[in-house]
Design a protein around this motif. Sequence first.
Motif, PDB file in Angstrom:
ATOM      1  N   ILE A 169     -13.240  -0.742   2.894  1.00 28.09           N
ATOM      2  CA  ILE A 169     -13.216  -1.909   2.083  1.00 28.09           C
ATOM      3  C   ILE A 169     -12.126  -1.619   1.058  1.00 28.09           C
ATOM      4  O   ILE A 169     -11.356  -2.261   0.844  1.00 28.09           O
ATOM      5  CB  ILE A 169     -14.525  -2.240   1.280  1.00 28.09           C
ATOM      6  N   GLY A 170     -12.271  -0.334   0.241  1.00 29.15           N
ATOM      7  CA  GLY A 170     -11.329   0.144  -0.371  1.00 29.15           C
ATOM      8  C   GLY A 170      -9.810   0.286   0.190  1.00 29.15           C
ATOM      9  O   GLY A 170      -8.890   0.140  -0.541  1.00 29.15           O
ATOM     10  N   ASP A 171      -9.869   0.668   1.351  1.00 28.27           N
ATOM     11  CA  ASP A 171      -8.452   0.893   2.249  1.00 28.27           C
ATOM     12  C   ASP A 171      -7.789  -0.636   2.189  1.00 28.27           C
ATOM     13  O   ASP A 171      -6.432  -0.686   2.115  1.00 28.27           O
ATOM     14  CB  ASP A 171      -8.512   1.317   3.268  1.00 28.27           C
ATOM     15  N   ARG A 172      -8.620  -1.695   2.390  1.00 22.22           N
ATOM     16  CA  ARG A 172      -8.030  -2.980   2.557  1.00 22.22           C
ATOM     17  C   ARG A 172      -7.479  -3.450   1.032  1.00 22.22           C
ATOM     18  O   ARG A 172      -6.496  -4.111   1.134  1.00 22.22           O
ATOM     19  CB  ARG A 172      -9.069  -3.998   3.202  1.00 22.22           C
ATOM     20  N   LYS A 173      -8.179  -3.034   0.200  1.00 23.53           N
ATOM     21  CA  LYS A 173      -7.762  -3.387  -1.221  1.00 23.53           C
ATOM     22  C   LYS A 173      -6.410  -2.575  -1.429  1.00 23.53           C
ATOM     23  O   LYS A 173      -5.514  -3.132  -2.180  1.00 23.53           O
ATOM     24  CB  LYS A 173      -8.998  -3.241  -2.215  1.00 23.53           C
ATOM     25  N   GLN A 174      -6.644  -1.254  -1.242  1.00 18.90           N
ATOM     26  CA  GLN A 174      -5.329  -0.467  -1.384  1.00 18.90           C
ATOM     27  C   GLN A 174      -3.865  -1.118  -0.606  1.00 18.90           C
ATOM     28  O   GLN A 174      -2.870  -0.928  -1.058  1.00 18.90           O
ATOM     29  CB  GLN A 174      -5.457   0.833  -0.830  1.00 18.90           C
ATOM     30  N   GLU A 175      -4.446  -1.698   0.672  1.00 19.69           N
ATOM     31  CA  GLU A 175      -3.157  -2.084   1.294  1.00 19.69           C
ATOM     32  C   GLU A 175      -2.737  -3.482   0.589  1.00 19.69           C
ATOM     33  O   GLU A 175      -1.669  -3.501   0.764  1.00 19.69           O
ATOM     34  CB  GLU A 175      -3.810  -2.686   2.862  1.00 19.69           C
ATOM     35  N   LEU A 176      -3.609  -4.238   0.151  1.00 19.17           N
ATOM     36  CA  LEU A 176      -3.149  -5.272  -0.723  1.00 19.17           C
ATOM     37  C   LEU A 176      -2.258  -5.046  -1.824  1.00 19.17           C
ATOM     38  O   LEU A 176      -1.058  -5.334  -2.120  1.00 19.17           O
ATOM     39  CB  LEU A 176      -4.244  -6.178  -1.024  1.00 19.17           C
ATOM     40  N   LYS A 177      -2.613  -3.829  -2.491  1.00 18.75           N
ATOM     41  CA  LYS A 177      -2.005  -3.405  -3.586  1.00 18.75           C
ATOM     42  C   LYS A 177      -0.235  -3.023  -3.203  1.00 18.75           C
ATOM     43  O   LYS A 177       0.406  -2.994  -3.855  1.00 18.75           O
ATOM     44  CB  LYS A 177      -2.421  -2.175  -4.241  1.00 18.75           C
ATOM     45  N   LYS A 178      -0.477  -2.160  -2.028  1.00 19.98           N
ATOM     46  CA  LYS A 178       0.704  -1.805  -1.394  1.00 19.98           C
ATOM     47  C   LYS A 178       1.742  -3.017  -1.180  1.00 19.98           C
ATOM     48  O   LYS A 178       2.947  -2.823  -1.339  1.00 19.98           O
ATOM     49  CB  LYS A 178       0.613  -0.878  -0.239  1.00 19.98           C
ATOM     50  N   ARG A 179       1.183  -3.943  -0.596  1.00 15.28           N
ATOM     51  CA  ARG A 179       1.878  -5.153  -0.290  1.00 15.28           C
ATOM     52  C   ARG A 179       2.457  -5.739  -1.557  1.00 15.28           C
ATOM     53  O   ARG A 179       3.509  -6.240  -1.532  1.00 15.28           O
ATOM     54  CB  ARG A 179       1.033  -5.985   0.436  1.00 15.28           C
ATOM     55  N   LEU A 180       1.515  -5.840  -2.527  1.00 13.74           N
ATOM     56  CA  LEU A 180       2.065  -6.411  -3.771  1.00 13.74           C
ATOM     57  C   LEU A 180       3.130  -5.667  -4.404  1.00 13.74           C
ATOM     58  O   LEU A 180       4.036  -6.219  -5.167  1.00 13.74           O
ATOM     59  CB  LEU A 180       0.707  -6.724  -4.597  1.00 13.74           C
ATOM     60  N   HIS A 181       3.121  -4.279  -4.341  1.00 15.25           N
ATOM     61  CA  HIS A 181       3.820  -3.285  -4.949  1.00 15.25           C
ATOM     62  C   HIS A 181       5.389  -3.685  -4.182  1.00 15.25           C
ATOM     63  O   HIS A 181       6.453  -3.540  -4.981  1.00 15.25           O
ATOM     64  CB  HIS A 181       3.430  -1.957  -4.853  1.00 15.25           C
ATOM     65  N   GLN A 182       5.340  -4.083  -3.215  1.00 18.03           N
ATOM     66  CA  GLN A 182       6.569  -4.164  -2.441  1.00 18.03           C
ATOM     67  C   GLN A 182       7.318  -5.563  -2.838  1.00 18.03           C
ATOM     68  O   GLN A 182       8.399  -5.766  -2.827  1.00 18.03           O
ATOM     69  CB  GLN A 182       6.473  -4.460  -0.901  1.00 18.03           C
ATOM     70  N   CYS A 183       6.660  -6.236  -3.583  1.00 16.55           N
ATOM     71  CA  CYS A 183       7.172  -7.715  -4.076  1.00 16.55           C
ATOM     72  C   CYS A 183       7.702  -7.419  -5.389  1.00 16.55           C
ATOM     73  O   CYS A 183       8.086  -8.330  -6.171  1.00 16.55           O
ATOM     74  CB  CYS A 183       5.846  -8.654  -4.312  1.00 16.55           C
TER      75      CYS A 183
END
Length: 844
Positions: A169-183
């Motif tokens: 669950i936490g990893d999926r949220k971290q994945e979202l953060k990484k994607r948002l950081h790319q923006c």
Amino acid sequence: MERGINFPNGDDGATASAPEKTTMELVQQRFKSDERVHLIFEAYQIKGPEHVEGLLTLVSSLSCGTYAIISFSPLRTPLRASNELKIDQVFPITKSFQLTKDTKGSITEQQFDLSTDDDGPIKYYYHTFKTDIESVDYEQFVAEVYSCKSLMWTAETLNFMWLDDYREIGDRKQELKKRLHQCIVYKDLIIYCATWNVNNKPCWDGSNESLRPWLARGKNSPDIYAIGLQEIEKMSKVMLNANQLQLQWVTRMLSNLHDGNEYEEYKTVRLSTMMLTIIVRKRLSKYILRSRINSVARGVLNTFGNKGGVAVSLEFKDASICFINSHLAAHMDYIVERNEDYKGIEEGIKFGDDGGPYRTINDHDHVFWLGDLNYRISKSDQISDCNILDLRLQRDQLLDEMSKGNCFNGYTEGQIRFEPTYKYEPGSDRYDTQREPAYCDRVLWKGRRIEQMTYNSVMEIRQSDHKPVYAIFKIKLKTCDENKLKREHEKWLKDEDKRENESQPQIVADPILIDFGLVRFNELVIRDFKVSNKWVKQVDFLFKVQPSLNGICEKYVHVDPRDASLLVESERFISIKLMIDPKSVSSLLKKICDTKSKFDFDVLILHVKDGRDIFITATGKYQPSCFGLSMETMCRTDRPISEYSQEEMRSMILDVSPEYRVTMPREFFLLIDYLHKQGDSLRDLFQSYDRRQLLSSQFNAVRDWLDTWSEEEFPGTPQTAAEALLLLLDLPEQAVLEPFVDDLMMCKSKSEAMELIALLSPPKRNVFMHLCMFLREGVERNNYELSNVAAIFGRILLRSSKSNITTDYQNRCTEFMRRFIIETADPVAGGNGQRVATGAGLQT
């Protein structure tokens, strides 16, 4: 009666409410049976301008013998259910785990970091008091965590596999953060910082000295100005004319900026003789999401504010910027006092709402500190050295104190290549011989992605004993690419949806759009579709009840089976039967009339237990038939009903105009005409009727004969014709004698009833009178018994949704029909004034 008492026989206890679960019990429900929650510590995080409450839970696995801290975010406070807790972060308490208190530049003193080899440091903040009786305080939390860690220091191997489910669950949220950081993209922003001690001189002194040499330097027009003034006039005057004085200075600033751009005052903050004004390009002001101001008084008793600082905090797109204008303690030997003024301003200025989280100076992405800092050049025996720039800077008190860590920690100042800015004889460029020259007026900055382009003083402005100073910066402003953010978020949602689907029980239905083609009245159509289990365990499914239908499907649809189970890698077929029969034709016609867009026979909801629903659409076209249509609708046709499309039939049904092409439906006349010619073969024809009975084998041929206005011989028997006649009268949604059924039942005589029958639409009136004459003739010929036909036709013609079908009601229906069959008068005139013929063609 106490809450929570069990009543073994259910007496009284059925209405007693269950006791509310504690926070600890709700948190424990989020974990497996062999995992234990030891404590809960309330902490929050600061995300942008908001603070997010959280719960740090210390948990252990009995089977693995290891500990972890799992951070939850509650969806509401207080908690009501365990599913209102969302996992944010997982910190296994490994040998590298660290819990450290951070006191440098924190928003509050209650700041600490959690970190492991894989994550961190992650900042958290704790409340100074507990808000939940089950939550521990910070000291207890730290002691317990390190006690657990000490238990594992001697272990050679540590098993944290039990955390995999929570990490996902936490990893999926971290994945979202990484994607948002790319923006995140960085855009150039030009910031112009300017400071000037005006030595209590008035804003307008008659000389109208231009400020453009100070405020309009550089090739590029700035995006933001931060202009700081000190000693703007004598304190007495300031107190009397504060607003007017401020307006004069802002007006003068605005008239002396770079040309070619529209600027506006965005924010001004004053404290006694200090003032900080933020000016921005008009087109950029909409990107400033929030601005806050604050000030700290120093100087005499730290109260009057002859010294101190004023500050403005801006949230510009996705970045935070802070500007401080300060006036520190004066005189050569007051170094310690200046350092203390700096610390007092840094610690005292906080931006936020009362009682809520706040942001300090050091909690910004970009910080610009300007003003009369009053640091001097220390005296030297080598007076001649004062003419050498580098030697002066070696004795500069500010640079010396910064190098010792006594003030402005983390700040940077650009290289000074200009003469000392203090103290001059007003109106000249000559130093005051009573004071050592000094670099009192400074601009410093702190943060990343800041480039200083210019740093200089302005000799041309001579109004004060200080020379103005300015610095131009180019910063890389953090901002978000909205289009890219939207795309990345949509991708993440799709991935999450796919992942969620894969983790849930699921079956595959093929096809989900089932085309029944052209469906006709009283003809069964069967289609099958396949369901397959693509999950790793047995899957149970059923068709969901739809409240609007009071069942799983429309009346004309039948599903077999309605529920079943599928073993792993198994499949089976489900049958959908479509039958538009006498019991369901009115439901179909109503659905056709109510459907304004694409028509489907039905949409079934296949519910997978613990999984997602699958929607099965039954589509096709209905072949119009006279059965189920009202007498008025059939009288509007100009060709056989079989030649009409479904959409044309819908338009005719919805037509409420009183215009008719014939005075009586041709289909009704054709059946009556055929039966009239059968003579004695009609004997005992109308004995009983039940629309629920299966229709005869010849019925569909009769249906086609009527729907095509065939000129061929009647394809059935008198019994089939009687069956079709009764259905033609019984199947329309409204009875032939509606809307006057209840009123007719109250009539005492035939003449009284005739007054109401005359008000019926011409098609209904003519059908009723024509039928009564036909039945009278049959009774007179002894073809059938009066009581039978009166009961059967009375129940059909006088059926009413408003009335209860009781024995008394049925008797009254029979008596009503007896009157009209036995004593039928001449037929009333049709809709166009023509009499209705009994054995010949129809009048149009």
